[in-house]
Scaffold this active site. Structure first.
Site, short mmCIF file in Angstrom:
data_model
loop_
_atom_site.label_atom_id
_atom_site.label_comp_id
_atom_site.label_asym_id
_atom_site.label_seq_id
_atom_site.Cartn_x
_atom_site.Cartn_y
_atom_site.Cartn_z
N ARG A 75 0.37 10.26 0.24
CA ARG A 75 0.95 11.40 1.24
C ARG A 75 2.01 12.39 0.52
NH1 ARG A 75 1.30 7.93 6.90
NH2 ARG A 75 -0.63 7.08 6.65
N GLU A 97 0.91 -1.20 0.14
CA GLU A 97 0.11 0.07 -0.01
C GLU A 97 0.89 1.27 -0.09
OE1 GLU A 97 -2.69 2.61 3.11
OE2 GLU A 97 -2.59 0.29 3.47
N THR A 118 -4.50 6.07 1.69
CA THR A 118 -4.77 7.58 1.90
C THR A 118 -5.46 8.24 0.88
OG1 THR A 118 -2.43 7.74 3.12
CG2 THR A 118 -3.62 9.73 3.19
N LYS A 166 -11.02 -1.24 6.53
CA LYS A 166 -9.62 -0.75 7.34
C LYS A 166 -10.19 -0.44 8.70
CE LYS A 166 -6.10 2.55 6.97
NZ LYS A 166 -5.06 2.93 6.12
#
Length: 198
Positions: free
Chosen positions: A41, A37, A65, A125
């Site tokens: 960011r 993953e 994200t 998640k």
């Protein structure tokens, strides 16, 4: 196959330099961790996903994200094979679903988990795991929400991961400890080997 069944640990990767992406992915795969993953960011994230998708066929690379609809579109265009959201809004969930990619939507409360279950999502998640009640929280909701499985992420370490993985409603955990130093490839491979055996 379910995303939650690809590896006991999903490395949550933050890359500042896309040149590190392929060597890092190869080190993870050598260690037995095929799923990666890459968090959106940093400015290097999409290019990192693109390179891993193109050059490391044994890796399943996704974008984490995902917090805006345009993130989902851009991640798919870069070659992401799945999407992960830290939380869930209607617009983000809709955009992620529109890509046709597997989505691991984020939830931190019972109501959020129930809402996602109503929308057809059974794998979620749980973020931020440690700050949101951790193992105790997941134990307490296993009874009332038996159809849900989680990938808890946030504050989990190599030491605490086994406790999460012992829960029946946890398929895997997400962690950044595997790739804290993405340039230490021998270290990444060693940590991946340990993670794959959990």
């Amino acid at each position: 196959m379910s995303l939650l069944d690809l590896s006991p640990v999903v490395p949550v990767v933050v890359l500042d330099d896309a040149a590190d992406a392929v060597p890092l992915a190869l080190a993870l795969v050598r260690g037995g961790v095929r799923i990666i993953e890459v968090t959106l960011r940093t400015p290097a994230a999409l290019e990192s996903i693109k390179r891993i998708a193109a050059e490391v066929p044994d890796a399943v690379v996704g974008a984490g994200t995902v917090t805006a609809p345009e993130h989902a579109v851009a991640a798919q265009a870069a070659g992401a094979q799945f999407l992960v959201t830290p939380g869930t809004t209607d617009r983000v969930l809709s955009a992620a679903a529109d890509t046709g990619l597997p989505v691991l939507p984020g939830a931190a409360t019972v109501s959020e988990a129930m809402r996602l279950a109503e929308a057809g999502y059974t794998e979620l998640k749980f973020f931020p795991a440690e700050a949101s009640g951790g193992i105790g929280f997941l134990k307490s909701i296993a009874g009332p929400l038996p159809g849900l499985r989680f990938c808890p992420t946030g504050g989990i370490s190599a030491a605490t991961a086994p406790g999460y993985l012992a829960l029946p409603n946890v398929g895997c955990v997400g962690g950044s400890w595997l790739t804290a130093d993405p340039t230490d490839l021998a270290g990444v491979e060693r940590l991946a080997l340990a993670a794959a055996s959990l």
